[in-house]
Write an enzyme that holds these catalytic residues in place. Structure first.
Site, short mmCIF file in Angstrom:
data_model
loop_
_atom_site.label_atom_id
_atom_site.label_comp_id
_atom_site.label_asym_id
_atom_site.label_seq_id
_atom_site.Cartn_x
_atom_site.Cartn_y
_atom_site.Cartn_z
N LYS A 69 37.12 45.79 44.26
CA LYS A 69 37.32 45.16 42.95
C LYS A 69 36.02 45.27 42.17
O LYS A 69 34.93 45.08 42.73
CB LYS A 69 37.72 43.70 43.15
N SER A 95 43.59 37.92 39.18
CA SER A 95 42.81 38.89 38.45
C SER A 95 42.58 40.21 39.19
O SER A 95 42.24 41.22 38.57
CB SER A 95 41.44 38.30 38.11
N SER A 136 43.53 34.71 42.67
CA SER A 136 43.34 36.09 42.21
C SER A 136 43.51 37.16 43.27
O SER A 136 43.52 38.35 42.94
CB SER A 136 41.97 36.25 41.56
#
Lengths: 492, 95
Positions: free
Chosen positions: A76, A151, A175
Site C-alpha cells: 500500500k 482505504s 481499511s
C-alpha cells in the site's frame, strides 16, 4: 500460473517447477493488462522486481530461501519503500520518493518477497471507497462500476484480481477488512503493536495497524510471520516472543475441527441495518461453524453502536496533529505563489490535500481546540473505554465474535460521496477493533445474486491472531468462497 | 452545539488551510453533519470513566541515551522543496 495462492506458489518455487523470474514477469504483465480497468497501482517497479526475482532464484539455488522467497507482493502506498515513490494517494506527496523502508517492508524484503509495485489508496488512508485518491479511484474487479472499499482498495483489488498473491494494507478504522470484504478476499488487522508503524505515514497513531491481504487465511499467516516483530523505532511496538502464525493450521482435527469453540454473535451486528443478502450469507457461515463443531452464544456489545462517533472524535484529532508536518518545508508539495510564510502554509495545504483530508483536519482541529477538547476528545476516549469494557465482558462468554464485516456489499461510485456521514457508517462493524486494539479478520462467506462478494468478520481477544487464522482456515477447508475468482481475472 | 461559519473560518486558520469564500458554505454544511453525528456521544453517561487514550495500558519504553541515528541529511533534503547549504529555505519571517 501467477494466480495461485501464496502457499501454492511457494511450493512450486520450492519444487523448482517455476522460477521467481518467470513468476514475476507474468505478474508484471498481468498488472499492465489490468491497470487501465482497475487502476490498482500507483507505481510499478518492473526493473527492480525482476532484479529481486533473480536474487531470490539465486538464494533458492543455494538452499537459503524461506517460504516467501521469490513471491511477488505489493505494498500500500502509505508504507515507505526506499528509492520508490510513496504518495499516500495524495497530491501532497505525488513526487515524494521515500528515503527509507517501513519496518514491515524490511521484514517482507528480508523474507525474500519481490516488491512489484505500490498500490492506490484513499488519500492519507481516509476513505471507505478509494474515491478520494489523487490518482483516481480503484475499481472493484467484481464489478467495475463499483468501489473496492477503502482505504486499502488498491491492494484489495490487486489480490482479488489475482495480480499478486498477497499485499500489505493498513487499518485505522477498517481499511484492510472492509475492502477485503467488498472484493472477496482475506484481510487481517493484527493486534495493535504487533506490527511496527515505523515508516507507515501516520493518520491516527493510536489506531493505525499494518496487516496482510491474501486469498486465504493460511497465506495471511505466512505474511504475518514476516510482518510481525518488535521494533524499537516505534515506541508502541510490543516486545513479545516471536510467533509462528501458521503453527495451528497443519494440525489434523478430523470432521469437527471447531469442536468446543464458543462463537459469540453480538446482537448489535445482526440488526436491521444490514443488507438482507449480507445477513443471509453471514447466518449461513454461522451454521457452517456449527457444523464444524462450534456452538454459538448471543452476546451484547451495547456501546459498539457508538463506535463511529467515537472514532470521529478521536481519529481526526490525531490526523490534524500528524498531518501538520505537511507544510511545504521539508518534503512534499509547496505552492508556487504565496505572500509570506503563513500564506505558504495555507496555500500549500489547500492545494496539496483533497476535500476529505481537509475535512478531517478541520474536524480534528475543532475537537482539540480550546473549549471543546473535553466535550469531544475526552468524551470520545471515555466512550472508547466503555466499548473496550463491553468486549472484555464478551470474552468471558465466547472465544471469537462473528458478524458481517460491512453492512452492505460494494456500492456504486458516487453513491456516498456527497454525504460523508453515510460513507463513515460503512465502517460501523470494523471500527471497534481499532478502538480496542484487538485483532480481526475479514474472509469471504458468500455472494449476492448480482455476484458481489460478502465478507465475514471474525474478531478475537488481544494476541489471538493465530487462533482467528485457524478458525478461518478450518472454514476455508470446508467451503470454497475464497477460491472464487472475478470474471476479469479468470478470462485469460 | 452548532458550528458557525465564523468558527469554520477560525479552525481553517488554525489548521493553516486556505478556504475561499465560494467553498466555505459547502465545507460548513458537511462539517455540521459530521458534528451532528459525533454529538450522539453527549447523551452517554461517562461520569467517572477513565479516558482510554491508547489500545494498550502499557507505559512507554525507555532506552539508553545513546546516539542511534546516522547523518542522512543529504538523503532527507533531497526530497525538500527548497534547500541551500544544508538548510531548508522558507520565506523571510524576520525583517
Amino acid at each position: 500460473m501467477s494466480d495461485g495462492t501464496l502457499a501454492a506458489l511457494s511450493r512450486r518455487l520450492a519444487a523448482r517447477e517455476i522460477s521467481s523470474v518467470e513468476l514475476v514477469a507474468e505478474t508484471l504483465d498481468r498488472i499492465d493488462a489490468h491497470q487501465k480497468a482497475l487502476n490498482a497501482f500507483v507505481t510499478v517497479d518492473r526493473d527492480g522486481a525482476l532484479a529481486q526475482a533473480k536474487a531470490a532464484d539465486a538464494a533458492r539455488a543455494k538452499g537459503a530461501a524461506g517460504p516467501l522467497a521469490g513471491i511477488p507482493i505489493a505494498h500500500k502506498d502509505v508504507l515507505m519503500t526506499a528509492g520508490l515513490p510513496t504518495t499516500c494517494g495524495s497530491r501532497m506527496l505525488a513526487d515524494f520518493v521515500a528515503p527509507y523502508d517501513a519496518h514491515v517492508v524490511e521484514g517482507l524484503k528480508r523474507a525474500g518477497t519481490v516488491l512489484v509495485g505500490k498500490t492506490n489508496m484513499d488519500e492519507f488512508a481516509m476513505g471507505s471507497s478509494n474515491e478520494t485518491s489523487y490518482f483516481g479511484p480503484v475499481r472493484n474487479p467484481w464489478d467495475l462500476d463499483r468501489v473496492p472499499g477503502g482505504s486499502s482498495g488498491g491492494s484489495a483489488a490487486a489480490v482479488a484480481a489475482r495480480l499478486v498473491p498477497a499485499a500489505t494494507g493498513t487499518d485505522t478504522g477498517g481499511s484492510i477488512r472492509q475492502p477485503a470484504s467488498l472484493t472477496g478476499i482475506c484481510g487481517l488487522k493484527p493486534t495493535y503493536g504487533v506490527a511496527s508503524r515505523y515508516g507507515l505515514i501516520a493518520f491516527a497513531s493510536s489506531l493505525d495497524t499494518p496487516g496482510p491481504f491474501a486469498q486465504t487465511a493460511e497465506d495471511c499467516a505466512l505474511m504475518m510471520n514476516a510482518m510481525a516483530g518488535h521494533d524499537p523505532r516505534d515506541s508502541t511496538s510490543l516486545d513479545r516472543p516471536v510467533e509462528d502464525y501458521t503453527r495451528r493450521l497443519s494440525r489434523s482435527k478430523g470432521a469437527r475441527p471447531l469442536e468446543g469453540l464458543r462463537v459469540g454473535l453480538p446482537r448489535e451486528y445482526f440488526g436491521k441495518g444490514n443488507d438482507t443478502e449480507v445477513a443471509a450469507a453471514v447466518q449461513a457461515a454461522v451454521a457452517e461453524f456449527v457444523d464444524l463443531g462450534a456452538r454459538t452464544v448471543e452476546v451484547g456489545l451495547p456501546a459498539v453502536d457508538l463506535s463511529v462517533p467515537v472514532y470521529y472524535g478521536i481519529a481526526p484529532a490525531a490526523a490534524s496533529s500528524n498531518l501538520s508536518r505537511f507544510d511545504g518545508v521539508r518534503y512534499g508539495h509547496r505552492a508556487a505563489r504565496y505572500d509570506d510564510l503563513n500564506d505558504m502554509y495555507r496555500k500549500t495545504r489547500a492545494e496539496g490535500f483533497g476535500a476529505e483530508v481537509k475535512r478531517r483536519i478541520l474536524v480534528g482541529t475543532y475537537v482539540l481546540s480550546h473549549g471543546y477538547y473535553d466535550a469531544y476528545y475526552v468524551k470520545a476516549q471515555q466512550v472508547r473505554r466503555l466499548i473496550a469494557d463491553d468486549y472484555a465482558r464478551a470474552w468471558r462468554e465466547c472465544d471469537i465474535l462473528v458478524g458481517p464485516t460491512a453492512p452492505s456489499p460494494a456500492f456504486r461510485f458516487g453513491d456516498k460521496t456527497d454525504d460523508p456521514v453515510q460513507m463513515y457508517l460503512n465502517d460501523i462493524y470494523t471500527i471497534a477493533a481499532n478502538l480496542t486494539g484487538a485483532p480481526a479478520i475479514s474472509i469471504p462467506c458468500g455472494f449476492t445474486r448480482a455476484g458481489l462478494p460478502i465478507g465475514l468478520q471474525i474478531q478475537g481477544d488481544y494476541f489471538s491472531e493465530a487462533a482467528i487464522l485457524d478458525v478461518a482456515h478450518r472454514y476455508q477447508q470446508a467451503t470454497d468462497w475464497h477460491a472464487r475468482v472475478p470474471r476479469i481475472a479468470a478470462a485469460e | 452545539m452548532t458550528l458557525t461559519l465564523d468558527q469554520v473560518r477560525r479552525i481553517a486558520h488554525l489548521a493553516r488551510i486556505e478556504i475561499d469564500a465560494s467553498e466555505a458554505d459547502a465545507v460548513h454544511a458537511k462539517l455540521e453533519s459530521i458534528f451532528e453525528m459525533i454529538n450522539r456521544l453527549q447523551a452517554v453517561d461517562t461520569q467517572g470513566v477513565v479516558p482510554m487514550s491508547h489500545a494498550q495500558d502499557v507505559s512507554l519504553p525507555m532506552r539508553e541515551d545513546a546516539v542511534s541515528e546516522t547523518d542522512r541529511r543529504a538523503d532527507y533534503q533531497r526530497v525538500a522543496p527548497a534547500v541551500e547549504d544544508g538548510l531548508y529555505l522558507v520565506p523571510r519571517v524576520v525583517e
